[in-house]
Motif scaffolding. Structure first.
Motif, short mmCIF file in Angstrom:
data_model
loop_
_atom_site.label_atom_id
_atom_site.label_comp_id
_atom_site.label_asym_id
_atom_site.label_seq_id
_atom_site.Cartn_x
_atom_site.Cartn_y
_atom_site.Cartn_z
N GLY A 8 0.84 -1.24 -0.03
CA GLY A 8 0.07 -0.10 0.12
C GLY A 8 0.86 1.33 0.08
O GLY A 8 0.33 2.51 -0.26
N LYS A 9 1.95 1.10 0.18
CA LYS A 9 2.90 2.33 0.36
C LYS A 9 3.30 2.48 -1.32
O LYS A 9 3.29 1.87 -1.98
N SER A 10 3.73 3.67 -1.51
CA SER A 10 4.11 4.22 -2.78
C SER A 10 5.56 3.42 -3.10
O SER A 10 6.41 2.93 -2.36
N GLY A 11 5.54 2.97 -4.39
CA GLY A 11 6.64 2.33 -4.74
C GLY A 11 6.67 0.90 -4.30
O GLY A 11 7.78 0.06 -5.13
N PHE A 12 5.60 0.24 -3.93
CA PHE A 12 5.32 -0.98 -3.46
C PHE A 12 5.30 -1.92 -4.83
O PHE A 12 6.09 -2.99 -5.02
N SER A 13 4.33 -1.54 -5.90
CA SER A 13 4.16 -2.16 -6.88
C SER A 13 5.45 -2.34 -7.73
O SER A 13 5.76 -3.38 -8.28
N LYS A 14 6.29 -1.36 -7.70
CA LYS A 14 7.37 -1.33 -8.54
C LYS A 14 8.40 -2.41 -8.06
O LYS A 14 8.75 -3.06 -8.67
N LEU A 15 8.37 -2.44 -6.48
CA LEU A 15 9.29 -3.20 -6.10
C LEU A 15 8.97 -4.57 -6.17
O LEU A 15 9.83 -5.40 -6.57
N ARG A 16 7.77 -4.88 -6.21
CA ARG A 16 7.05 -6.21 -6.58
C ARG A 16 7.50 -6.67 -7.98
O ARG A 16 7.73 -7.89 -8.28
N LYS A 17 7.18 -5.90 -8.75
CA LYS A 17 7.34 -6.00 -10.10
C LYS A 17 8.93 -6.55 -10.44
O LYS A 17 9.27 -7.50 -11.20
N ASP A 18 9.76 -5.69 -9.96
CA ASP A 18 11.15 -5.88 -10.11
C ASP A 18 11.42 -7.27 -9.39
O ASP A 18 12.15 -7.93 -9.89
N LEU A 19 10.85 -7.52 -8.31
CA LEU A 19 11.27 -8.89 -7.72
C LEU A 19 10.75 -10.00 -8.66
O LEU A 19 11.45 -10.90 -8.87
N HIS A 20 9.55 -9.63 -9.27
CA HIS A 20 8.91 -10.86 -10.07
C HIS A 20 9.93 -11.03 -11.20
O HIS A 20 10.37 -12.14 -11.60
N ARG A 21 10.40 -9.90 -11.60
CA ARG A 21 11.09 -10.02 -13.01
C ARG A 21 12.63 -10.68 -12.62
O ARG A 21 13.00 -11.69 -13.24
N MET A 22 13.01 -10.39 -11.55
CA MET A 22 14.36 -10.86 -10.88
C MET A 22 14.22 -12.30 -10.76
O MET A 22 14.85 -13.13 -10.99
#
Lengths: 894, 451
Positions: free
Chosen positions: A200-214
């Motif tokens: 729910g915090k800003s940048g979370f989705s991006k972080l998640r996506k990065d993780l996913h990608r990695m």
């Protein structure tokens, strides 16, 4: 699902299934089982997030899901994480997978080793609380294993963990404070545990996506390519690029190649495009221009222009005096014009003929003067006269062809009143004058000269009887000449035609006859000459040189004419001689002198002679003298004018019917028309009728008429070509040509000696193959003869032999760019020369491929966009595709 | 009565001078003139003969160098000025109109191998075997008139580099020039060192030419029998093609930027399309010895070649055989040729230290032509062109008197090629069908194309 199965089934089964399921699950399990040491380290890290985990578990308990059933199973941790749903479970798997791959990279063999003890354990306790047992036993075993592997004491791995456990047990065990066992067994911390609080915090989705990608992507970076290969790739790219770049020139190059002509002329500077630009560049050169410029460019005027222009009016002021002067001048001019108009009107109203005649005279005088003074006017005048003459010749306006004249003629000239007659005659004389001028011009070379000489002779001969004598002598000489001189008959032209020749001969005979008569007269007159009075001869002399008249032919003729005119005038009853008063002044004086009525004179020359006695004898002689040489002059000018023809006939008539009718003999033109219009018509016709008349008259011997009939044309031709048979010859000739071009096959012959002894030859005749061959050859020849172009044309031979000369006018093979014979022939069919084409077409036909000027530097091609649209336009122009542009705007040609 | 008369005003039909023409009216009805083809054929024949009579291509020789002329350069901005460099390092500026040396540029220690002038004609670039590139200031036309006594100039700059140079060419409308030597170097006027160097293989590059239409593309030929294309925008070589024999020189078609022609050592010239280097577009045959230099006419329709066989030939851009051959008794091996900027003259420099000026069209009438003369010339040319296929005209147009050695060499070459062709035919006839492929000459001399 899989979790449920895991609970019930034995450990071995589980592992087997896991293997089947795939590396992901297995890897996860393996990890959970094997890397306990690690797990202990994780536990230490886990101290932070413990609370949320516990909370979650509580939540799970409160809202049990399908998955939640197995919450206390061995895969508890998975379940707890899967609380959100299946997606999360899969997500969890992803993390595990990452781990597994890493594991695999480390050492796949080790993994199998780790699994062996699992089997071993399975055998031991296949119960529910397996995990816990595991957990309990694990430290010892694991520690031993580690000891074995690393050679370090088990304490180094496990000691800390135990410590932690002890420390963490600060509170009584409850939901909110799970025991260390629980934590150890299931509570592995994943990266998700770390992530969740950030939800729910800003940048979370991006972080998640990065993780996913990695998690998904683990492509290894390639090792750098060898330098040569790299260069090759670069070069290839560069080549493709430059290829593409250079292709842009293609339409331009194509257009230039297809253009029939390339122009490399000089780039012409067209200069200024607008009028304003041209005007701005104007600099005054002449004085006038400078003056104008100084006025126009006055600072005041310019200022006024620049403002509103109102001041221009002020600058434009004119003085009163100027205006007044101008007005006065204009008024004066207007007045003059008015006066002139009035005068013209008045003059026009005057009806007096005398006045108009005088006016005309004045005008003509003025014109003459101007002609004399001014070459321009002279030229104009000559043009005018020439035009009039041409017009007369074209329209024959004054030759009784007008309606008016025709009507008069129809009614008869006798019925007309005097003035009409006069007008009629005047018209005719005008016609004569207008057409005769040509004669005078044409004859000028021959007759004028002679007349001049005669004139001078006459003038110099004094004014006495000697002159008359001389005149008569001369006349005599001339007649003799005519008698002796053989006039060569014309050999060509119309006059060479047989009937013309006949006519001419007859006329000549008549003339000779006449001349003989005249000679006799001369003789007699010469005898009488001794007694001639001087005064009368002087009169005659004066008449010999008439002044102010156009001279035609010999002076004798002039005399004749004047007398004729005189007679004509008198015929009209001496009414008035206005028409040619001045012209015939001399004659009038003569008439006065004789003081006789001219009717008398008209009657008979012999009477006349008697009446006048010696004095007028000579005059009359001169008449005869004048008439005598006329046939000769008629010969000379016969073809030049019908007028002279008239004279010829007149003279002959005179001989013929002088005694019978004097009106015919001394015919003014009018007189003749009056007498018999038929003869007038005859005038216009050729001399054939003339000769006929003569023959009818029978005065001259026309010769015996033979009974010979003209043969017909066919007869004539037959007779002319009696000797030779052309048709036969032609047929033979044609046969010869045919034989030559298609030779007849040789007749088959046997060689003598072959089979002679045995008589075989005689018996069998020619062998059959020979006969067959011969037949074939014959047939072939017949066919080829039939095929000839002249096979059906009996009167024509068309040779089919190919001429050697024609050979060099043909190409042996089709020239290169052409694809068919027809196209090539068409290309050279139309001539291109200036004789065969109008000037407008020649330039385009003969234009060379490249038009350049010596001394003009040609720049290399410049790029220009030749779009399809533009080309279409060029095609539409059609008429001017000759223009090949080379360098865009530079090379374009106007 | 209607009478028809001819009305002509004297003003229109009177000549002002006796030399003026009488106005002639013609009836162009073809039925009235049935012999026009015969008439024009005879005219064509006569025009061909007259062309032979008036063929005087040699205008003059320019004497002054004391060694073989090795390089020449046109001045793009000035029609009548030409630079020439010789093997002894002498560079001269010639006035073609007077055929005099305008000035000299002393400085080179060895042979001058390359000469070129900038597009504005202000800077001359020379290079040679002394490993130096020299930039010279070209004197202005008016300036040279004044100080004719001191007609030596000093170089603007001298750049010494690592190895000997073989050729130089200036970019069209740019500041760059390229030198050929051990590698291809791209120079700027204002830099003492090349701004770029290309090396593809270790062989010497012997000639370089910028594409006049596409100023960033240049082509070189090397001693490894290669022809290489470079693109400056990507600062990389683009394509290399290796032939069986060395290419001595090459020239871009100024009107067709994709095409260039290579003067080859095997007596032929090969026209290539840059985009399709695997085969020549046209092979221009006729020389009997190596072709040393080549230059395109600015019209792009023909080019001139100078050969080691002591002749200069002119080819159509798409013609397999030469249109014209020029030779004199005294002209030795031709090392460089140039077409003049207006396309009407040819200059050749040869081993005999002379430059020679020729007409591009041997029978062209020099000087001012009256419009009627010009029209007549055009007409005769058109007629000749129309009937050039007929045997008589063809024979006369094609006939040339050749020096004996060249004639003999040509016939020998013909014999050799015929023999080779026969041999190939026989070989093909006696082998399995398809086993021997007949390569056209356009491809035969190409070994491979390297990416």
């Amino acid at each position: 699902m899989a979790e449920k199965g895991k609970k019930e089934k034995s450990r071995g089964e589980i592992t087997q299934r896991r293997r089947r399921d795939g590396g992901e699950v297995r890897g996860r399990k393996r990890k959970s089982l094997s890397s306990s040491g690690k797990r202990k380290e994780e536990k230490k890290r886990r101290s932070g997030p413990r609370l949320p985990n516990a909370l979650k578990r509580e939540l799970e308990r409160l809202n049990p899901t399908v998955d939640g059933e197995a919450s206390d199973g061995d895969d508890e941790e998975i379940d707890s994480d899967a609380a959100v749903g299946n997606d999360v479970y899969e997500y969890e798997e992803g993390v595990a997978e990452e781990e597994s791959t890493r594991n695999k990279r480390y050492d796949p063999v080790e993994n199998y080793e780790f699994e062996l003890p699992e089997d071993f354990e399975d055998w031991k306790v296949p119960s529910d609380g397996e995990e816990d047992d595991d957990e309990n036993e694990d430290p010892g075993r694991h520690g031993r294993l580690l000891e074995d592997i690393t050679g370090l004491s088990a304490d180094a791995f496990g000691g800390k963990k135990k410590k932690d456990l002890i420390i963490s047990e600060a509170y009584p065990e409850c939901e909110f404070n799970p025991t260390g066992d629980i934590l150890d067994g299931n509570g592995r911390i994943s990266i998700h545990d770390l992530l969740d609080p950030l939800h729910g915090k800003s940048g979370f989705s991006k972080l998640r996506k990065d993780l996913h990608r990695m998690g998904k992507k683990t492509v290894p970076t390639l090792a750098p390519v060898a330098r040569t290969d790299q260069e090759r790739i670069e070069r290839k790219a560069a080549y493709e690029q430059s290829k593409k770049d250079i292709t842009k020139w293609e339409p331009l190059v194509k257009r230039n190649r297809e253009a029939p002509t390339l122009f490399f002329d000089e780039d012409k500077e067209l200069g200024y495009s607008t009028i304003g630009a041209i005007a701005s560049e104007f600099t005054p050169r002449t004085d006038f221009e400078k003056k104008m410029a100084s006025l126009v460019n006055q600072s005041e005027v310019v200022d006024a222009h620049k403002r509103d222009g109102a001041r221009l009016l002020e600058l434009n002021e004119v003085s009163i005096e100027d205006v007044k002067e101008r007005q006065e001048r204009l008024a004066k001019m207007r007045d003059l014009l008015f006066r002139h108009e009035m005068k013209a009107k008045r003059v026009k109203k005057i009806k007096s003929k005398t006045y108009h005649r005088l006016l005309k005279k004045d005008k003509s005088k003025a014109a003459e003067a101007s002609i004399r003074m001014d070459p321009e006017a002279a030229k104009e005048h000559a043009m005018k006269i020439e035009f009039k003459r041409a017009e007369e010749r074209m329209t024959l306006k004054h030759k009784n062809s007008s309606k008016w004249a025709k009507r008069i003629l129809k009614r008869g000239l006798d019925a007309q009143d005097d003035s009409t007659k006069a007008a009629f005659s005047e018209q005719l004389s005008q016609h004569a004058a207008l057409t005769r001028k040509i004669n005078s011009i044409k004859e000028s070379s021959s007759s004028d000269d002679s007349s001049d000489g005669d004139d001078s002779d006459d003038m110099s001969a004094g004014s006495d009887q000697e002159a008359a004598e001389k005149l008569i002598k001369k006349a005599k000489e001339k007649t003799l000449q005519i008698l002796e001189g053989d006039d060569e008959l014309p050999t060509s032209g119309v006059l060479a035609l047989p009937f013309m020749v006949r006519g001419l001969k007859k006329r000549k005979e008549a003339a000779d006859e006449e001349a003989k008569l005249a000679l006799e007269e001369y003789e007699s007159s010469l005898k009488q000459m001794g007694d001639t009075s001087k005064s009368r001869s002087s009169d005659k002399d004066a008449k010999g040189a008439p002044g102010g008249k156009m001279v035609f032919g010999a002076p004798e003729k002039v005399v004749n004419r004047t007398t004729k005119k005189e007679k004509v005038n008198n015929y009209y009853g001496d009414s008035d001689s206005e028409s040619d008063a001045d012209a015939n002044a001399d004659d009038n004086t003569l008439n006065d002198h004789t003081g006789k009525s001219l009717k008398e004179m008209d009657i008979d020359p012999s009477l006349l002679r008697e009446e006048f006695g010696f004095s007028h004898d000579s005059v009359f002689k001169s008449f005869g003298d004048a008439e005598d040489p006329e046939p000769k002059t008629a010969y000379e000018v016969a073809y030049l004018s019908s007028d002279s023809w008239k004279k010829v006939r007149k003279s002959s008539d005179a001989v013929k019917g002088s005694e019978a009718d004097l009106n015919v003999r001394k015919p003014g033109i009018v007189a003749q028309t009056e007498n018999d219009p038929e003869s007038e018509q005859d005038d216009d016709e050729d001399s054939g009728t003339d000769s006929e008349v003569e023959m009818v008259d029978g005065i001259l011997s026309s010769g015996p008429k033979s009974s010979y009939e003209l043969p017909s044309q066919a007869e004539l031709i037959q007779r002319a070509f009696a000797g030779d048979d052309v048709e036969e010859d032609f047929i033979k000739q044609k046969e010869a040509v045919l034989d030559e071009e298609n030779p007849e096959p040789e007749k088959p012959v046997l060689l003598p000696g072959w089979g002679q002894w045995t008589g075989v030859q005689k018996r069998r005749g020619l062998p059959s193959w020979m006969l067959k061959e011969h037949e074939a050859a014959k047939q072939k020849r017949d066919e080829s003869l039939k095929k000839r172009k002249d096979a059906h044309l009996n009167n024509v031979i068309i040779s089919e032999k190919l001429g050697k000369k024609a050979e060099k006018l043909h190409t042996k093979t089709l020239p290169y760019p052409y694809t068919s014979k027809e196209v090539f022939e068409q290309s050279i069919r139309m001539p291109i020369g200036p004789e065969f084409n109008p000037v407008t077409a020649i330039g385009a036909l003969n234009r060379p491929e490249v038009v350049k000027k010596a001394g003009v530097i040609i720049k290399p091609i410049e790029y220009e966009d030749v779009s399809v649209h533009e080309r279409g336009e060029g095609g539409r122009k059609g008429s001017a595709p000759k223009q090949g542009k080379v360098n865009g705007k530079n090379r374009s040609r106007k | 009565m209607k009478v028809k008369v001819i009305s002509r005003s004297t003003d229109e039909f009177t000549r002002e001078r006796s030399q003026d023409l009488q106005r002639v009216f013609r009836n162009f009805d073809p039925t009235l003139r049935t012999q026009e083809k015969a008439v024009e054929y005879v005219r064509a024949l006569n025009a061909a003969k007259l062309d032979k009579i008036f063929a005087r291509p040699f205008i003059g020789a320019m004497d002054g160098h004391i060694d073989a002329v090795s390089a020449m350069a046109k001045n793009p901005a000035n029609l009548k000025w030409l630079f020439s460099g010789s093997m002894d390092g002498d560079i001269r500026l010639w006035d073609l109109a007077t055929r005099q040396t305008v000035c000299q540029f002393p400085g080179h220690q060895g042979a001058v191998r390359g000469l070129t002038a900038s597009t504005d004609g202000r800077v001359l670039v020379s290079c040679g075997t002394d490993s130096t590139v020299r930039l010279w200031n070209v004197p202005l036309p008016s300036h040279t008139q004044d100080d004719s006594s001191d007609n030596d100039t000093k170089p603007l700059a001298t750049y010494v580099w690592k190895s000997a140079f073989w050729g130089v060419d200036h970019q069209e409308n740019g500041e760059l020039f390229a030198t050929a030597g051990a590698q291809v170097d791209i120079w700027n006027h204002n830099r003492s060192q090349p701004i770029n160097s290309f090396e593809w293989g270790k062989d010497t590059v012997i000639s370089v030419r910028f594409n006049p239409g596409e100023p960033n593309v240049l082509a070189t030929s090397g001693s490894d029998r290669s022809i290489t294309i470079y693109d400056l925008r990507l600062s990389s070589p683009a394509r290399k093609m290796i032939m069986m024999t060395k290419t001595n020189s090459l020239a871009w078609n100024p009107m067709e930027p994709m095409n260039f022609t290579a003067a080859n050592e095997d007596c032929n010239c090969y026209s290539y399309d840059v985009r399709k280097m695997n085969e020549a577009r046209c092979v221009h045959r006729d020389h009997v010895s190596a072709v040393m230099d080549i230059d395109y006419s600015p019209t792009g329709r023909e080019f001139v070649t100078g050969s080691y066989d002591r002749t200069v030939r002119i080819f159509q851009y798409n013609g397999g055989h030469s249109r014209e051959i020029y030779h004199t008794k005294r002209m030795q091996r031709v090392f460089c040729v140039k077409f003049s900027n207006d396309g009407s003259y040819i200059i050749s420099g040869s081993d005999d230290t002379n430059l020679r000026l020729w007409k591009a069209k041997a029978s062209e009438q020099l000087g001012v032509l009256l419009p009627r003369e010009r029209k007549n010339h055009e007409y005769l040319e058109a007629v000749k062109n129309r009937y050039k296929h007929l045997p008589e005209v063809k024979r006369i147009v094609r006939h040339r008197h050749l020096p004996k050695p060249i004639y003999k060499a040509a016939s020998l070459r013909r014999i050799m090629t015929d023999a080779q062709r026969k041999k190939d035919e026989r070989r093909r006839a006696h082998s399995a069908p398809g086993s021997i492929v007949n390569k056209p000459l356009r491809k035969r001399r190409i070994i491979k194309e390297i990416e």
